[in-house]
Design a protein around this motif. Structure first.
Motif: not given
Length: 71
Positions: A11-23
């Motif tokens: 869909x082209x949505x841009x977002x910032x997220x905190x996540x594990x590298x494995x995720x």
């Protein structure tokens, strides 16, 4: 855990997220808008934390070298 700037290929949505590298590597992160896990990593900004030396004498050229000359 690191923060990632991601863009959904669906869909082209841009977002910032905190996540594990494995995720991120295992495509476990989903788009916040459409739920797709087809995401690409964006490189928008880099955060660098630098400790300041406790010098009694500051560099006279700090405006030019940004403190990298080691003075």
């Amino acid at each position: 855990m690191p923060f990632y700037d991601l863009k959904c290929k669906n869909c082209g949505e841009e977002f910032n997220i905190m996540a594990k590298m494995s995720e991120r590597d295992n495509k476990q992160i989903k788009c916040v808008k459409c739920g797709s896990n087809e995401l690409e990593t964006l490189f928008k900004s880099i955060n660098i934390i630098q400790s300041k030396k406790n010098n009694s004498q500051d560099c006279p050229n700090i405006h030019k070298c940004n403190g990298c000359c080691g003075h």
